[in-house]
Enzyme design. Structure first.
Site, PDB file in Angstrom:
ATOM      1  N   ASP A  88       0.824  -1.211   0.000  1.00  9.52           N
ATOM      2  CA  ASP A  88       0.000   0.000   0.000  1.00  9.52           C
ATOM      3  C   ASP A  88       0.859   1.262   0.000  1.00  9.52           C
ATOM      4  OD1 ASP A  88      -2.278  -1.499  -0.038  1.00  9.52           O
ATOM      5  OD2 ASP A  88      -2.622  -1.421   2.125  1.00  9.52           O
ATOM      6  N   SER A 114     -19.234 -23.395 -25.423  1.00 10.49           N
ATOM      7  CA  SER A 114     -19.345 -24.149 -24.186  1.00 10.49           C
ATOM      8  C   SER A 114     -18.540 -25.438 -24.352  1.00 10.49           C
ATOM      9  CB  SER A 114     -20.805 -24.471 -23.889  1.00 10.49           C
ATOM     10  OG  SER A 114     -21.566 -23.291 -23.762  1.00 10.49           O
ATOM     11  N   GLU A 145      -6.655 -29.838 -17.011  1.00 10.83           N
ATOM     12  CA  GLU A 145      -6.622 -28.698 -16.095  1.00 10.83           C
ATOM     13  C   GLU A 145      -7.884 -28.677 -15.250  1.00 10.83           C
ATOM     14  OE1 GLU A 145      -6.004 -25.808 -19.105  1.00 10.83           O
ATOM     15  OE2 GLU A 145      -8.113 -25.548 -19.562  1.00 10.83           O
ATOM     16  N   LYS A 167     -11.342 -27.695 -13.703  1.00  6.52           N
ATOM     17  CA  LYS A 167     -12.481 -26.916 -14.199  1.00  6.52           C
ATOM     18  C   LYS A 167     -12.964 -26.023 -13.054  1.00  6.52           C
ATOM     19  CE  LYS A 167     -16.814 -27.211 -16.718  1.00  6.52           C
ATOM     20  NZ  LYS A 167     -17.491 -26.172 -15.916  1.00  6.52           N
ATOM     21  N   ARG A 194     -18.979 -14.188 -21.713  1.00  9.85           N
ATOM     22  CA  ARG A 194     -19.282 -15.118 -22.810  1.00  9.85           C
ATOM     23  C   ARG A 194     -20.621 -14.810 -23.457  1.00  9.85           C
ATOM     24  NH1 ARG A 194     -18.373 -21.183 -21.780  1.00  9.85           N
ATOM     25  NH2 ARG A 194     -19.948 -20.947 -20.172  1.00  9.85           N
ATOM     26  N   CYS A 241     -53.441 -25.767 -28.960  1.00  9.91           N
ATOM     27  CA  CYS A 241     -53.602 -26.004 -27.523  1.00  9.91           C
ATOM     28  C   CYS A 241     -53.203 -24.754 -26.752  1.00  9.91           C
ATOM     29  CB  CYS A 241     -52.741 -27.183 -27.082  1.00  9.91           C
ATOM     30  SG  CYS A 241     -52.683 -27.425 -25.300  1.00  9.91           S
TER      31      CYS A 241
END
Length: 778
Positions: free
Chosen positions: A35, A80, A169, A171, A192, A530
């Site tokens: 800081d 995806s 890797e 997920k 995405r 319907c």
């Protein structure tokens, strides 16, 4: 040291400490010391604003909160990943990769093609010589099939070994993100979204200390001019608990789980809030990259780490699927100790050239798969079952459960999918059942516990007529079982012919059992008018991601139907003529009615892709709709195409992923009386039924590439891959993804590999990029 030099030194030092903390997980100074460095830099930049730079660490949080997020297009689509839940599915995927990438299997396929051509040449010929040739060809075919089966059996045994190997890797359970760096500096961050377009959340991502605003140019590996980084933004467990404690302390609702916390944080309009929430990044993939010097996923991850991007240290190359499975089993024991949520392992084919050869379906890449671990489960009671109507008229059984807490939420309902699933799981009213969330989102019943079944448990009876309109029910069965039954006679006949040629006894072909309720995959109301079906169709049509008509939710649609204001999609676009009737609806004031009418008018220009997705045609989702609209350009051209054209057209030289099932459904809808009525109604209402695309030249016969098939490989200077393939189409040619004897030309850039070798082997003419340009007169 001058103030300019000091500011530069402080920026480099702070970035290095960010890297050590977020990328290397090995901080070398305390938060207090960090800081102090940041405060000194801020002081210099405040007193001397001419020394301030856009990528300074002090500029992570600045300016006013944003009013909203703009939706922008991805340079390369964000797909995806398909899921698997057991070892057998993983192995099956590995075998498919091996089958498509193995040179030995490819050689067998080439020989089988040669036999097919030889058989074609014998068509129409008779006599003893032709019969003998056919017998020899059949024997060769059987031998090749045995060789192929042997190769595939060996593949299963040895873990589907491919030349490049695989890459595994963790997920991470977070939010997918695309980060765009230009000349090493972060210029854009996009969610995405639907894969083609996402929300621009650059301001919020800049507030995350774990995301470098500028990449490290000091390493030997040069940073590409344009680098799109795909990754996952997540909230560590410790920050999730801290944030929830703070929320409860000030009387706010706590977050449900870390993934929802990360998603909600990224949609905050104040970047200062984002900065305080402790979000982290793991970089794991690529979007657009201006050069192709990186050849594999393992090289990409190594480059990311060099440039200062956080990567997962647990990611690793694996030589075959046996090594991948070993990694998955060991990681399952390790994942509970991690500081962040993980729900599986992503497995990728390592080399990019092989990834390109495997390609994509309309939704998923074929070159990667997510192995999901067993999800959290709970035991409860199945109280009853109701049947819900979908937009296609499908009646889906839904279990009504005794409330139970699973994976962060209270569950009272769960999908039972179809009657076949109910019968296979032997579910009955009153059963004790195991419930889990599929993909940790959708509750589903895993199995019953018959050992705890009460004596009065009742079997679940399916509806024999539509519960809403009383119309008849159509039953759909598993297509594979139907095909198996229908092809039984043909299989028996083929075996007789084989035995006759071979001079031995025919093998017994077991007759498949008849269809039963266990084979049932769906029940459909046969009445297109319907009311329940119409309500679902209209709601889907107006929903976000389809026609996106703001203000037309499920309740409003119910009111419109009850008032008799709509009975079709086209009626929606005539509501501006019924404003007075609209105002009579409950809680529909003038302002709300005008806003709804304006939203409906705006929906007219959404374009063909959104209209197709909104119509609810079976099997035609948003991904397929975008591909179809982009390829055909208009509803007229699409209607003119036959089933085969729709199923087999190519995108950028590769398979579109549409396939015969989608093609059959779409073609049937467009040529049905009901489908044509819908299209005519939308056209008359002024709804746009085309998509922007380059118009093909009128006189194709005179084009320089008319009737020619071209394959492009290697790195090009003048064209991008998609540009040259589109140019080939415009000039009458057909871009293809693989070299065969039917290929007319191979256009080869630098670093051309196996395709060049195959072209030379087959004698296919090879063009340089300059020779291709000369051929087309450019």
């Amino acid at each position: 040291m001058s103030l300019q030099d000091e500011a530069g030194r402080l920026r480099r030092e702070i970035r290095e400490h960010d890297r050590r903390y977020y990328t290397d997980a090995a901080p070398t100074i305390s938060d207090r010391e960090y800081d102090k460095l940041l405060e000194r830099l801020r002081q210099i930049e405040t007193e001397h604003p001419e020394l301030l730079t856009a990528d300074s660490p002090t500029q992570r949080v600045g300016g006013e909160p944003v009013d909203g997020f703009e939706t922008v297009a991805h340079a390369r689509r964000m797909y995806s990943i398909d899921n698997s839940y057991d070892e057998a599915e993983l192995r099956k995927w590995g075998d498919r990769c091996f089958e498509l990438l193995s040179p030995e299997v490819a050689a067998v396929a080439d020989e089988l093609e040669a036999l097919d051509r030889a058989e074609d040449e014998l068509k129409g010929t008779r006599g003893a010589e032709a019969t003998e040739k056919r017998r020899n060809l059949e024997a060769q075919r059987e031998e090749l099939k045995r060789r192929r089966e042997s190769l595939m059996a060996e593949s299963t045994k040895t873990g589907a070994p491919i030349a490049s190997g695989y890459f595994a890797e963790p997920k991470v359970d977070g939010v997918a993100i695309s980060l765009r760096y230009e000349r090493g500096r972060l210029v854009q961050a996009v969610t995405r979204g639907d894969g083609s377009r996402g929300d621009d959340i650059t301001t919020n991502v800049r507030a995350m200390r774990s995301v470098p605003l500028a990449l490290d140019p000091s390493k030997a590996r040069p940073i590409p001019e344009v680098l799109e980084v795909r990754g996952e933004i997540y909230m560590p467990e410790a920050d999730f608990l801290r944030n929830n404690q703070l929320a409860v302390a000030v009387g706010e609702e706590p977050m449900v789980n870390p993934r929802n916390g990360a998603a909600g944080t990224l949609k905050q309009y104040d970047p200062a809030v984002v900065a305080d929430r402790g979000l982290r990044l793991f970089a794991h993939g690529r979007g657009e990259i201006s050069d192709d010097s990186l050849a594999a996923q393992s090289e990409l991850i190594a480059a990311f780490a060099e440039w200062g991007l956080p990567t997962n240290p647990l990611a690793t190359p694996c030589r075959n699927l046996n090594a991948v499975w070993d990694y998955i089993q060991k990681f399952e024991q390790q994942k509970p100790t991690l500081a962040y949520g993980v729900d599986g392992v992503v497995v990728k084919v390592d080399r990019f050239e092989q990834q390109d050869r495997l390609g994509h379906t309309s939704r998923f890449p074929r070159w990667c798969l997510a192995y999901k671990y067993a999800t959290e489960q709970a035991t409860t009671t199945l109280l009853d079952v109701d049947w819900q109507m979908g937009k296609t008229g499908k009646l889906t059984p839904r279990g009504i459960l005794e409330a139970v807490f699973v994976a962060g939420t209270t569950v009272r309902h769960a999908t039972l999918h179809n009657l076949g699933e109910v019968r296979r799981k032997d579910l009955r009213r009153g059963d004790k059942v195991i419930v889990e969330k599929a993909g940790e989102i959708i509750p589903q019943v895993v199995r019953s516990l018959p050992e705890h079944r009460p004596t009065d448990a009742e079997p679940i009876a399916p509806p024999t007529e539509c519960p809403t309109c009383g119309s008849g029910i159509a039953i759909e069965y598993d297509q594979r079982r139907q095909n198996d039954i229908e092809s039984f006679g043909a299989r028996v006949e083929r075996e007789k012919q084989r035995a006759e040629r071979a001079g031995d006894e025919p093998r017994e072909i077991p007759q498949p059992p008849p269809l039963s309720e266990e084979d049932e995959s769906g029940r459909y109301c046969q009445n297109p008018q319907c009311p329940a079906q119409l309500r679902e169709r209209l709601w889907h049509f107006a929903s976000r991601g389809q026609m996106d008509i703001d203000g037309m939710g499920e309740k409003v649609i119910g009111q419109l139907l009850e008032a008799g204001l709509v009975a079709s999609y086209a009626d929606i676009f005539a509501l501006h003529t019924k404003r007075d009737e609209l105002l009579k609806l409950e809680r529909m004031g003038e302002k709300r009615a005008d806003k709804l009418i304006a939203a409906i008018d705006g929906a007219k220009s959404r374009g063909l892709a959104r209209v197709l997705a909104a119509l609810g045609i079976r099997h035609v989702g948003s991904s397929a709709s975008r591909l179809l609209a982009s390829h055909y350009g208009s509803i007229e051209r699409m209607t003119e195409a036959n089933e085969t054209d729709i199923a087999t057209f190519q995108v950028d030289g590769g398979e579109s992923g549409i396939g015969p099932e989608i093609a059959r459904s779409l073609h049937g809808y467009l040529h049905s009386e009901a489908g044509q009525e819908v299209i005519q109604g939308l056209r008359a209402a002024g709804v746009r039924l085309d998509e922007e695309r380059p118009e093909p030249p009128v006189d194709g016969a005179d084009l320089p590439l008319a009737g020619k098939t071209l394959v492009v490989t290697g790195a090009l200077e003048r064209f991008s891959r998609s540009e040259i393939q589109e140019r080939i189409r415009q000039l009458g040619g057909k871009p293809a993804s693989s070299v065969s004897s039917a290929t007319d030309y191979l256009v080869a850039g630098e670093k051309a590999g196996s395709k060049l070798a195959k072209a030379e082997k087959l004698g296919v003419p090879v063009l340089t990029e300059a020779e291709f340009a000369a051929m087309i007169g450019e």
